[in-house]
Design a protein around this motif. Structure first.
Motif, PDB file in Angstrom:
ATOM      1  N   GLU A  88       0.853  -1.183   0.000  1.00 33.37           N
ATOM      2  CA  GLU A  88       0.000   0.000   0.000  1.00 33.37           C
ATOM      3  C   GLU A  88       0.889   1.232   0.000  1.00 33.37           C
ATOM      4  OE1 GLU A  88      -3.783   1.793   2.584  1.00 33.37           O
ATOM      5  OE2 GLU A  88      -2.805  -0.093   3.167  1.00 33.37           O
ATOM      6  N   VAL A  89       0.478   2.249  -0.754  1.00 40.03           N
ATOM      7  CA  VAL A  89       1.277   3.466  -0.881  1.00 40.03           C
ATOM      8  C   VAL A  89       0.384   4.675  -0.625  1.00 40.03           C
ATOM      9  CG1 VAL A  89       2.701   4.891  -2.400  1.00 40.03           C
ATOM     10  CG2 VAL A  89       2.844   2.402  -2.546  1.00 40.03           C
ATOM     11  N   GLY A  90       0.840   5.584   0.221  1.00 38.45           N
ATOM     12  CA  GLY A  90       0.135   6.828   0.484  1.00 38.45           C
ATOM     13  C   GLY A  90       1.092   7.993   0.371  1.00 38.45           C
ATOM     14  N   VAL A  91       0.559   9.163   0.072  1.00 35.12           N
ATOM     15  CA  VAL A  91       1.411  10.346  -0.099  1.00 35.12           C
ATOM     16  C   VAL A  91       1.197  11.319   1.060  1.00 35.12           C
ATOM     17  CG1 VAL A  91       1.387  10.135  -2.600  1.00 35.12           C
ATOM     18  CG2 VAL A  91      -0.330  11.573  -1.479  1.00 35.12           C
ATOM     19  N   PHE A  92       2.230  12.088   1.357  1.00 38.01           N
ATOM     20  CA  PHE A  92       2.143  13.151   2.346  1.00 38.01           C
ATOM     21  C   PHE A  92       1.541  14.395   1.681  1.00 38.01           C
ATOM     22  CE2 PHE A  92       4.920  10.408   4.607  1.00 38.01           C
ATOM     23  CZ  PHE A  92       4.864  10.777   5.945  1.00 38.01           C
ATOM     24  N   SER A  93       0.543  14.958   2.313  1.00 36.95           N
ATOM     25  CA  SER A  93      -0.037  16.223   1.851  1.00 36.95           C
ATOM     26  C   SER A  93       0.461  17.333   2.765  1.00 36.95           C
ATOM     27  CB  SER A  93      -1.563  16.172   1.885  1.00 36.95           C
ATOM     28  OG  SER A  93      -2.049  15.125   1.072  1.00 36.95           O
ATOM     29  N   ALA A  94       0.921  18.421   2.178  1.00 36.88           N
ATOM     30  CA  ALA A  94       1.475  19.527   2.964  1.00 36.88           C
ATOM     31  C   ALA A  94       0.502  20.694   3.015  1.00 36.88           C
ATOM     32  CB  ALA A  94       2.798  19.988   2.361  1.00 36.88           C
ATOM     33  N   ALA A  95       0.535  21.429   4.116  1.00 39.22           N
ATOM     34  CA  ALA A  95      -0.288  22.623   4.254  1.00 39.22           C
ATOM     35  C   ALA A  95       0.290  23.730   3.371  1.00 39.22           C
ATOM     36  CB  ALA A  95      -0.321  23.070   5.707  1.00 39.22           C
ATOM     37  N   SER A  96      -0.557  24.346   2.541  1.00 39.95           N
ATOM     38  CA  SER A  96      -0.101  25.425   1.661  1.00 39.95           C
ATOM     39  C   SER A  96      -0.566  26.772   2.195  1.00 39.95           C
ATOM     40  CB  SER A  96      -0.627  25.196   0.240  1.00 39.95           C
ATOM     41  OG  SER A  96      -2.051  25.071   0.237  1.00 39.95           O
ATOM     42  N   TYR A  97      -0.394  26.958   3.512  1.00 39.37           N
ATOM     43  CA  TYR A  97      -0.741  28.216   4.177  1.00 39.37           C
ATOM     44  C   TYR A  97       0.170  28.376   5.390  1.00 39.37           C
ATOM     45  CZ  TYR A  97      -3.407  24.681   6.726  1.00 39.37           C
ATOM     46  OH  TYR A  97      -3.783  23.542   7.405  1.00 39.37           O
ATOM     47  N   GLU A  98       0.129  29.519   6.012  1.00 40.25           N
ATOM     48  CA  GLU A  98       0.970  29.794   7.170  1.00 40.25           C
ATOM     49  C   GLU A  98       0.283  29.317   8.448  1.00 40.25           C
ATOM     50  OE1 GLU A  98       1.448  34.015   6.889  1.00 40.25           O
ATOM     51  OE2 GLU A  98       3.322  33.841   5.775  1.00 40.25           O
ATOM     52  N   PRO A 226       3.779  15.745  -3.929  1.00 35.65           N
ATOM     53  CA  PRO A 226       4.193  15.220  -2.608  1.00 35.65           C
ATOM     54  C   PRO A 226       5.696  15.011  -2.553  1.00 35.65           C
ATOM     55  CG  PRO A 226       3.123  13.517  -3.918  1.00 35.65           C
ATOM     56  CD  PRO A 226       2.913  14.808  -4.656  1.00 35.65           C
ATOM     57  N   SER A 227       6.301  15.455  -1.458  1.00 35.61           N
ATOM     58  CA  SER A 227       7.751  15.311  -1.306  1.00 35.61           C
ATOM     59  C   SER A 227       8.129  14.000  -0.642  1.00 35.61           C
ATOM     60  CB  SER A 227       8.315  16.469  -0.481  1.00 35.61           C
ATOM     61  OG  SER A 227       7.699  16.501   0.802  1.00 35.61           O
ATOM     62  N   ARG A 228       7.136  13.340  -0.012  1.00 35.92           N
ATOM     63  CA  ARG A 228       7.389  12.061   0.655  1.00 35.92           C
ATOM     64  C   ARG A 228       6.212  11.134   0.460  1.00 35.92           C
ATOM     65  NH1 ARG A 228       8.804  13.430   6.713  1.00 35.92           N
ATOM     66  NH2 ARG A 228       7.014  14.816   6.445  1.00 35.92           N
ATOM     67  N   VAL A 229       6.495   9.849   0.515  1.00 35.61           N
ATOM     68  CA  VAL A 229       5.431   8.837   0.445  1.00 35.61           C
ATOM     69  C   VAL A 229       5.626   7.837   1.577  1.00 35.61           C
ATOM     70  CG1 VAL A 229       5.127   9.037  -2.057  1.00 35.61           C
ATOM     71  CG2 VAL A 229       6.740   7.362  -1.141  1.00 35.61           C
TER      72      VAL A 229
END
Length: 395
Positions: A88-98, A226-229
């Motif tokens: 199983e593979v999932g991606v990291f989602s990053a916050a695009s706000y401060e 995504p920069s990481r999985v």
């Protein structure tokens, strides 16, 4: 019963039974201590953290001088999903706000700082405590958060000494709350963060996927690759996994392979220690059986007379059964007391090195000790009754 004790106990050898108690105590102590130590230490060494299983690895691209944005493309994600080791593979989602946060513990404000949020699909987060909910309700305004265990060391050995504040254990971090200000896309939102877990596998502040989708939809300024999985694998030590990572210039975060090997090493050591203890317990059990057999042999004439006088063999066996069970109970009680004392010593010594150690109870040792006590006592009773029944036929 008093008469039976006087008649059957005249050949009792105190040194013999004292030797059994000491041997049984030693064996029981080794077994229970080894098991309790393993149960106390393994959560701190286990890469799973009770949040992420040891069969997960976090993959990112190696960072170089000219590495560019470093995100994973859809083609690269598809390649990872097609690998035989990837379940199983999932991606990291990053916050695009401060994100700005005021950090407080039990109502005492400690610091204000800028923060950064990431999330993974909720299926990758597994709380052992089902009462802790890993979801976000916009109406409540409370965001559950998982923080790195490394933050405890940063606080204990960096921040706390400089501010003359007391050191804290991992369990105290459940009292941490954050007043969060989120700003982006011309909007401003205030929510409350609540620390619900610690992880040694992550170097980021993790929030539920539902919160990330809600906040990015409201405040986000655009999506990023995504920069990481995070990848669920069958075996983190699989050579195919290491070859794939090396060939694609990827690396894993948090040394999950090292954590898995350390946890495996701990299991092997615990198994060896418990095995040695069980061997000593078996030898002490044989010592008790031989002592009682010898005692029965010495009292065989007396037993014969008691049978002819109308005493049942079950009644004649009772003093020996009480003696064996009492000695087993004495060994169990003494070994549990020693395990409890030793536990306080190693928990205090390893508390800073392994935050959260000793957060569980003595129940693992108590349950194992009770099982050993029941098994050994039942075996003693069976052998004593069998030996006493065979006295007359031997004469």
């Amino acid at each position: 019963m008093n008469l039976l004790w006087k008649l059957l106990g005249k050949h009792v050898s105190v040194p013999q039974f004292a030797g059994f108690v000491l041997a049984d105590l030693l064996g029981m102590l080794i077994v229970l201590f080894g098991w309790q130590f393993y149960k106390d230490v393994s959560p701190a060494l286990d890469g799973g953290d009770n949040l992420f299983g040891s069969d997960y690895v976090i993959v990112n691209k190696k960072v170089g001088l000219l590495s560019g944005k470093g995100g994973f493309s859809e083609k690269e994600l598809k390649t990872i999903r097609e690998q035989p080791f990837a379940r199983e593979v999932g991606v990291f989602s990053a916050a695009s706000y401060e994100v700005f946060g005021d950090i407080s513990v039990a109502g005492v404000e400690l610091a204000s700082t800028e923060l950064f949020f990431e999330s993974v699909p909720d299926g990758f987060v597994d709380f052992a405590d089902k009462d802790r909910k890993w979801t976000f309700d916009p109406e409540s305004g409370v965001v559950p958060i998982i923080i790195p265990k490394a933050y405890i060391n940063v606080y204990n050995f960096g921040f706390a000494p400089s501010r003359s504040l007391p050191k804290v254990s991992g369990s105290v971090f459940g009292l941490v709350s954050l007043n969060l200000i989120l700003r982006g896309n011309g909007a401003r939102v205030q929510v409350t963060g609540k620390v619900v877990g610690l992880s040694s596998r992550l170097n980021t502040i993790l929030v539920p996927q539902s919160f990330m989708e809600w906040s990015n939809g409201l405040l986000g300024t655009g999506s990023k690759s995504p920069s990481r999985v995070i990848v669920k694998v069958d075996n983190v030590s699989d050579s195919n996994l290491s070859k794939f990572l090396e060939s694609h210039n990827y690396e894993t975060e948090g040394d999950s392979g090292g954590a898995s090997r350390m946890s495996g090493f701990l299991r092997i050591v615990a198994a060896i220690v418990v095995g040695i203890g069980i061997v000593i317990c078996l030898l002490s059990f044989m010592m008790l059986v031989l002592s009682i057999y010898l005692l029965v042999e010495k009292n065989s004439s007396t037993m014969e007379d008691l049978v002819l006088a109308g005493y049942s063999r079950g009644r004649i066996s009772r003093p020996y059964i009480i003696l064996a069970v009492s000695l087993n109970a004495l060994s169990l009680a003494a070994s549990l007391a020693l395990v409890s004392w030793l536990r306080t010593k190693y928990v205090a010594a390893l508390g800073d090195l392994l935050p959260g150690i000793g957060s569980s109870s003595m129940m693992p040792a108590v349950l194992l000790g009770a099982c050993l006590f029941v098994l050994v006592s039942l075996a003693d009773i069976f052998l004593v009754v069998r030996k006493v029944k065979g006295v007359r036929s031997e004469k």
